[in-house]
Design a protein around this motif. Structure first.
Motif, PDB file in Angstrom:
ATOM      1  N   UNK A 109       7.038   5.857  14.681  1.00  0.00           N
ATOM      2  CA  UNK A 109       7.936   6.461  15.659  1.00  0.00           C
ATOM      3  C   UNK A 109       7.501   7.889  15.953  1.00  0.00           C
ATOM      4  N   UNK A 110       7.937   8.417  17.083  1.00  0.00           N
ATOM      5  CA  UNK A 110       7.686   9.818  17.404  1.00  0.00           C
ATOM      6  C   UNK A 110       8.294  10.699  16.323  1.00  0.00           C
ATOM      7  N   UNK A 111       7.530  11.698  15.883  1.00  0.00           N
ATOM      8  CA  UNK A 111       8.013  12.627  14.881  1.00  0.00           C
ATOM      9  C   UNK A 111       7.913  12.130  13.450  1.00  0.00           C
ATOM     10  N   UNK A 112       7.457  10.901  13.277  1.00  0.00           N
ATOM     11  CA  UNK A 112       7.352  10.327  11.931  1.00  0.00           C
ATOM     12  C   UNK A 112       5.980  10.592  11.334  1.00  0.00           C
ATOM     13  N   UNK A 127      -6.780  -1.613  12.598  1.00  0.00           N
ATOM     14  CA  UNK A 127      -5.529  -2.018  11.957  1.00  0.00           C
ATOM     15  C   UNK A 127      -4.348  -1.338  12.630  1.00  0.00           C
ATOM     16  N   UNK A 128      -3.328  -2.109  12.983  1.00  0.00           N
ATOM     17  CA  UNK A 128      -2.152  -1.584  13.673  1.00  0.00           C
ATOM     18  C   UNK A 128      -1.096  -1.112  12.679  1.00  0.00           C
ATOM     19  N   UNK A 129      -0.505   0.036  12.961  1.00  0.00           N
ATOM     20  CA  UNK A 129       0.550   0.596  12.117  1.00  0.00           C
ATOM     21  C   UNK A 129       1.742   0.947  12.992  1.00  0.00           C
ATOM     22  N   UNK A 130       2.933   0.489  12.605  1.00  0.00           N
ATOM     23  CA  UNK A 130       4.144   0.828  13.344  1.00  0.00           C
ATOM     24  C   UNK A 130       4.531   2.277  13.037  1.00  0.00           C
ATOM     25  N   UNK A 139       8.922   0.309  14.313  1.00  0.00           N
ATOM     26  CA  UNK A 139       8.604   1.565  14.967  1.00  0.00           C
ATOM     27  C   UNK A 139       8.465   1.314  16.458  1.00  0.00           C
ATOM     28  N   UNK A 140       8.713   2.347  17.258  1.00  0.00           N
ATOM     29  CA  UNK A 140       8.643   2.167  18.706  1.00  0.00           C
ATOM     30  C   UNK A 140       7.222   2.196  19.254  1.00  0.00           C
ATOM     31  N   UNK A 141       6.241   2.582  18.416  1.00  0.00           N
ATOM     32  CA  UNK A 141       4.860   2.669  18.864  1.00  0.00           C
ATOM     33  C   UNK A 141       3.944   1.998  17.854  1.00  0.00           C
ATOM     34  N   UNK A 142       2.759   1.606  18.337  1.00  0.00           N
ATOM     35  CA  UNK A 142       1.723   1.053  17.485  1.00  0.00           C
ATOM     36  C   UNK A 142       0.552   2.031  17.477  1.00  0.00           C
ATOM     37  N   UNK A 143       0.136   2.467  16.297  1.00  0.00           N
ATOM     38  CA  UNK A 143      -1.019   3.335  16.131  1.00  0.00           C
ATOM     39  C   UNK A 143      -2.116   2.499  15.489  1.00  0.00           C
ATOM     40  N   UNK A 144      -3.230   2.305  16.198  1.00  0.00           N
ATOM     41  CA  UNK A 144      -4.313   1.468  15.691  1.00  0.00           C
ATOM     42  C   UNK A 144      -5.455   2.338  15.195  1.00  0.00           C
ATOM     43  N   UNK A 145      -5.789   2.207  13.911  1.00  0.00           N
ATOM     44  CA  UNK A 145      -6.856   2.978  13.278  1.00  0.00           C
ATOM     45  C   UNK A 145      -7.835   2.005  12.625  1.00  0.00           C
ATOM     46  N   UNK A 146      -9.089   2.109  12.989  1.00  0.00           N
ATOM     47  CA  UNK A 146     -10.123   1.219  12.445  1.00  0.00           C
ATOM     48  C   UNK A 146      -9.738  -0.250  12.603  1.00  0.00           C
TER      49      UNK A 146
END
Length: 204
Positions: free
Chosen positions: A34-37, A29-32, A20-27
């Motif tokens: 993409x925009x719109x996904x 933990x990093x998750x790959x 994925x082009x972005x990393x979303x970190x929640x609690x």
């Protein structure tokens, strides 16, 4: 011809070279992603559905001024000299929004020179030029003063607004150029909308 030259889910987003082009970190933990996904991720309190989207409108700010623009367009900044900085928002068809910031001087005095420089090549090859004094009232009530210029030859037309005001650091000149070329789905009024969103902090 010259086309004269734009919470529980606290998260941190950064570009990364993953699937994925972005990393979303929640609690933590990093998750790959993409925009719109739309994606379901696991947290310590269960699964959460997340969706990463880009706002339709972005705000650009520099040296005490700011304006809104479509997030699909990216302003570019050029340092022309120690005294002049330029911001450009442009489309492939020649439509553009340009700001020049002048340090230590009121750039409004240069509007006649800019008018000449932006139109002399067209006039030289037979374009008819008409012009008038112009005022543009911004959405926040500020007023920019300058010129409206149109050049026309056969079915080829350019409308230009060159306006400005003094600001605390010196002066600001804003330019809109609109051609008669159109692309499917294009908003021909977008550059004027950008201009009117400008917060120039003009001196009174």
């Amino acid at each position: 011809m010259n086309k004269f030259l734009y919470g529980l889910l606290a998260f941190f987003i950064s570009q990364a070279a993953f699937a994925g082009n972005y990393i979303l970190t929640i609690d933590g933990t990093a998750h790959e992603i993409d925009l719109g996904e739309q994606k379901t991720v696991q947290t310590g309190k269960g699964s959460v559905s997340v969706l990463l989207e880009k706002k339709a409108t972005a705000t650009f700010a520099i040296d005490g001024i700011a304006f809104e623009h479509p997030s699909t367009m990216n302003p570019t900044v050029s340092v022309l000299s120690d005294e002049i900085k330029q911001v450009l928002l442009a489309q492939a068809n020649g439509d553009l929004f340009l700001i020049q910031l002048y340090k230590g001087m009121d750039g409004s005095a240069l509007i006649p020179l800019l008018e000449n420089e932006m139109t002399k090549e067209e006039v030289g090859v037979g374009y008819k030029k008409t012009a008038r004094d112009e005022k543009i009232k911004l959405d926040n009530g500020e007023v920019l003063i300058g010129r409206f210029i149109q050049t026309e030859k056969n079915s080829d037309t350019y409308d230009r607004y060159i306006v400005g005001c003094p600001i605390a650091s010196g002066g600001l000149v804003a330019v809109i150029q609109i051609s008669d070329l159109e692309a499917e789905g294009q908003d021909k009024g977008v550059m004027m909308k950008v201009m009117k969103s400008l917060k120039a902090n003009c001196k009174k």
